[in-house]
Scaffold this motif. Sequence first.
Motif, mmCIF file in Angstrom:
data_model
loop_
_atom_site.group_PDB
_atom_site.id
_atom_site.type_symbol
_atom_site.label_atom_id
_atom_site.label_comp_id
_atom_site.label_asym_id
_atom_site.label_seq_id
_atom_site.Cartn_x
_atom_site.Cartn_y
_atom_site.Cartn_z
ATOM 1 N N GLN A 136 9.214 -2.545 -10.526
ATOM 2 C CA GLN A 136 8.406 -3.273 -9.547
ATOM 3 C C GLN A 136 8.568 -2.616 -8.182
ATOM 4 O OE1 GLN A 136 6.424 -5.875 -10.300
ATOM 5 N NE2 GLN A 136 7.085 -5.793 -12.434
ATOM 6 N N LEU A 137 7.458 -2.481 -7.473
ATOM 7 C CA LEU A 137 7.506 -1.984 -6.094
ATOM 8 C C LEU A 137 7.529 -3.182 -5.152
ATOM 9 C CD1 LEU A 137 4.877 0.912 -6.182
ATOM 10 C CD2 LEU A 137 7.353 1.125 -5.966
ATOM 11 N N SER A 138 8.307 -3.079 -4.113
ATOM 12 C CA SER A 138 8.371 -4.159 -3.123
ATOM 13 C C SER A 138 7.082 -4.149 -2.299
ATOM 14 C CB SER A 138 9.581 -3.963 -2.212
ATOM 15 O OG SER A 138 9.390 -2.803 -1.419
ATOM 16 N N ASP A 139 6.852 -5.235 -1.583
ATOM 17 C CA ASP A 139 5.680 -5.308 -0.702
ATOM 18 C C ASP A 139 5.733 -4.223 0.360
ATOM 19 O OD1 ASP A 139 4.631 -7.434 -2.100
ATOM 20 O OD2 ASP A 139 5.520 -8.956 -0.786
ATOM 21 N N ALA A 140 6.933 -3.955 0.886
ATOM 22 C CA ALA A 140 7.094 -2.906 1.893
ATOM 23 C C ALA A 140 6.760 -1.537 1.284
ATOM 24 C CB ALA A 140 8.519 -2.903 2.442
ATOM 25 N N GLY A 141 7.164 -1.317 0.056
ATOM 26 C CA GLY A 141 6.864 -0.056 -0.621
ATOM 27 C C GLY A 141 5.372 0.105 -0.855
ATOM 28 N N LEU A 142 4.719 -0.977 -1.276
ATOM 29 C CA LEU A 142 3.264 -0.930 -1.488
ATOM 30 C C LEU A 142 2.531 -0.654 -0.179
ATOM 31 C CD1 LEU A 142 2.829 -3.904 -3.991
ATOM 32 C CD2 LEU A 142 2.523 -1.475 -4.485
ATOM 33 N N ASP A 143 2.981 -1.293 0.897
ATOM 34 C CA ASP A 143 2.358 -1.053 2.209
ATOM 35 C C ASP A 143 2.538 0.401 2.637
ATOM 36 O OD1 ASP A 143 1.553 -3.681 2.323
ATOM 37 O OD2 ASP A 143 3.244 -4.335 3.588
ATOM 38 N N ALA A 144 3.714 0.979 2.382
ATOM 39 C CA ALA A 144 3.970 2.373 2.744
ATOM 40 C C ALA A 144 3.068 3.310 1.941
ATOM 41 C CB ALA A 144 5.445 2.720 2.496
ATOM 42 N N PHE A 145 2.873 3.020 0.658
ATOM 43 C CA PHE A 145 1.965 3.839 -0.155
ATOM 44 C C PHE A 145 0.524 3.696 0.335
ATOM 45 C CE2 PHE A 145 5.219 3.966 -3.666
ATOM 46 C CZ PHE A 145 5.299 5.348 -3.739
ATOM 47 N N ALA A 146 0.148 2.500 0.743
ATOM 48 C CA ALA A 146 -1.207 2.282 1.244
ATOM 49 C C ALA A 146 -1.435 3.070 2.535
ATOM 50 C CB ALA A 146 -1.446 0.786 1.482
ATOM 51 N N ARG A 147 -0.460 3.078 3.440
ATOM 52 C CA ARG A 147 -0.582 3.857 4.672
ATOM 53 C C ARG A 147 -0.665 5.353 4.360
ATOM 54 N NH1 ARG A 147 3.309 0.275 6.282
ATOM 55 N NH2 ARG A 147 4.973 1.824 6.089
ATOM 56 N N ALA A 148 0.165 5.794 3.392
ATOM 57 C CA ALA A 148 0.158 7.216 3.018
ATOM 58 C C ALA A 148 -1.187 7.598 2.410
ATOM 59 C CB ALA A 148 1.288 7.507 2.033
ATOM 60 N N ALA A 149 -1.746 6.711 1.598
ATOM 61 C CA ALA A 149 -3.037 7.003 0.971
ATOM 62 C C ALA A 149 -4.133 7.127 2.023
ATOM 63 C CB ALA A 149 -3.391 5.910 -0.038
ATOM 64 N N GLY A 150 -4.029 6.368 3.116
ATOM 65 C CA GLY A 150 -5.021 6.448 4.181
ATOM 66 C C GLY A 150 -4.916 7.724 5.001
ATOM 67 N N GLU A 151 -3.753 8.363 5.023
ATOM 68 C CA GLU A 151 -3.543 9.551 5.835
ATOM 69 C C GLU A 151 -3.650 10.863 5.060
ATOM 70 O OE1 GLU A 151 0.210 9.037 7.804
ATOM 71 O OE2 GLU A 151 -0.368 7.121 8.686
ATOM 72 N N ILE A 152 -3.580 10.812 3.743
ATOM 73 C CA ILE A 152 -3.583 12.039 2.935
ATOM 74 C C ILE A 152 -5.012 12.553 2.786
ATOM 75 C CG2 ILE A 152 -3.196 12.902 0.578
ATOM 76 C CD1 ILE A 152 -0.689 11.254 0.482
ATOM 77 N N ARG A 153 -5.165 13.871 2.909
ATOM 78 C CA ARG A 153 -6.491 14.487 2.817
ATOM 79 C C ARG A 153 -6.802 14.980 1.411
ATOM 80 N NH1 ARG A 153 -5.643 17.552 8.353
ATOM 81 N NH2 ARG A 153 -6.206 15.851 9.718
ATOM 82 N N ASN A 154 -5.779 15.299 0.630
ATOM 83 C CA ASN A 154 -6.000 15.814 -0.715
ATOM 84 C C ASN A 154 -6.606 14.696 -1.581
ATOM 85 O OD1 ASN A 154 -5.601 16.454 -3.488
ATOM 86 N ND2 ASN A 154 -4.074 17.979 -2.912
ATOM 87 N N PRO A 155 -7.833 14.893 -2.117
ATOM 88 C CA PRO A 155 -8.494 13.814 -2.854
ATOM 89 C C PRO A 155 -7.787 13.448 -4.170
ATOM 90 C CG PRO A 155 -9.795 15.833 -2.948
ATOM 91 C CD PRO A 155 -8.671 16.082 -2.014
ATOM 92 N N VAL A 156 -7.142 14.411 -4.800
ATOM 93 C CA VAL A 156 -6.449 14.123 -6.065
ATOM 94 C C VAL A 156 -5.242 13.221 -5.811
ATOM 95 C CG1 VAL A 156 -5.191 15.167 -7.990
ATOM 96 C CG2 VAL A 156 -7.239 16.281 -7.106
ATOM 97 N N VAL A 157 -4.464 13.556 -4.778
ATOM 98 C CA VAL A 157 -3.283 12.759 -4.449
ATOM 99 C C VAL A 157 -3.714 11.387 -3.932
ATOM 100 C CG1 VAL A 157 -1.235 12.621 -2.973
ATOM 101 C CG2 VAL A 157 -1.901 14.807 -3.979
ATOM 102 N N LYS A 158 -4.786 11.370 -3.123
ATOM 103 C CA LYS A 158 -5.286 10.111 -2.577
ATOM 104 C C LYS A 158 -5.728 9.172 -3.699
ATOM 105 C CE LYS A 158 -8.148 8.491 1.154
ATOM 106 N NZ LYS A 158 -8.392 8.917 2.491
ATOM 107 N N GLU A 159 -6.421 9.707 -4.702
ATOM 108 C CA GLU A 159 -6.866 8.903 -5.851
ATOM 109 C C GLU A 159 -5.673 8.423 -6.671
ATOM 110 O OE1 GLU A 159 -8.721 6.749 -8.657
ATOM 111 O OE2 GLU A 159 -9.536 7.395 -6.729
#
Length: 146
Positions: free
Chosen positions: A107-130
Motif C-alpha cells: 500500500q502507498l501512503s497518501d503522502a506517497g501518492l501525492d508525491a507520485f502525482a506531483r512527479a507525474a505532472g512535472e515529467i516530460r517523458n510520455p512513457v514514464v508519465k503514463e
Amino acid sequence: MSSQPLSQFSKRDARLADLTAAAQAILQLDRAFKRLLPGMLGQHCQVACFRDGELVVYAHNSTVAARLRMLGNSVVAPLTRQGYPVQTLRVKVLPTPPKPVRGKSFQLSDAGLDAFARAAGEIRNPVVKEALGKLLRHHRGSDNER
C-alpha cells in the motif's frame, strides 16, 4: 522434542509401531516400484497403498497416469518376482489444488501518492508519465473499493 530415532520412539506404543512398520513397507514398495520405471517417470508418481493384491499409485498428472497404465503388467510381474504379491495396478491422478490468489500486500501512503502525482505532472517523458498515471489510478482505485 525427543532426539530418539522414530523406531525407538514407536516401540512405546503398539499402534504407533504398526503404523511405522506399515509406512516403511509402503516406502520400500515405492522404491522398488520406481526402480522399474523408465527415465524420470518415478519422480512424477508415488505408491499410495497396497491392499488385497492391488497396488494403487498416484500420478502427478494425466500424462504420467497414461504412461503408467501402459506399463501395467511390465511393472506388476517384476514386483511379484521381488516378493510383493501384486496382482493389479490402479493408477489415479493426484489432483493438485489451485494456487491461492495473492491479494495486494503493498500500500502507498497518501503522502506517497501525492508525491507520485506531483512527479507525474512535472515529467516530460510520455512513457514514464503514463506509467506513473497508471500506478496512481491503480492505487487510488483500490483505495476507493475499501
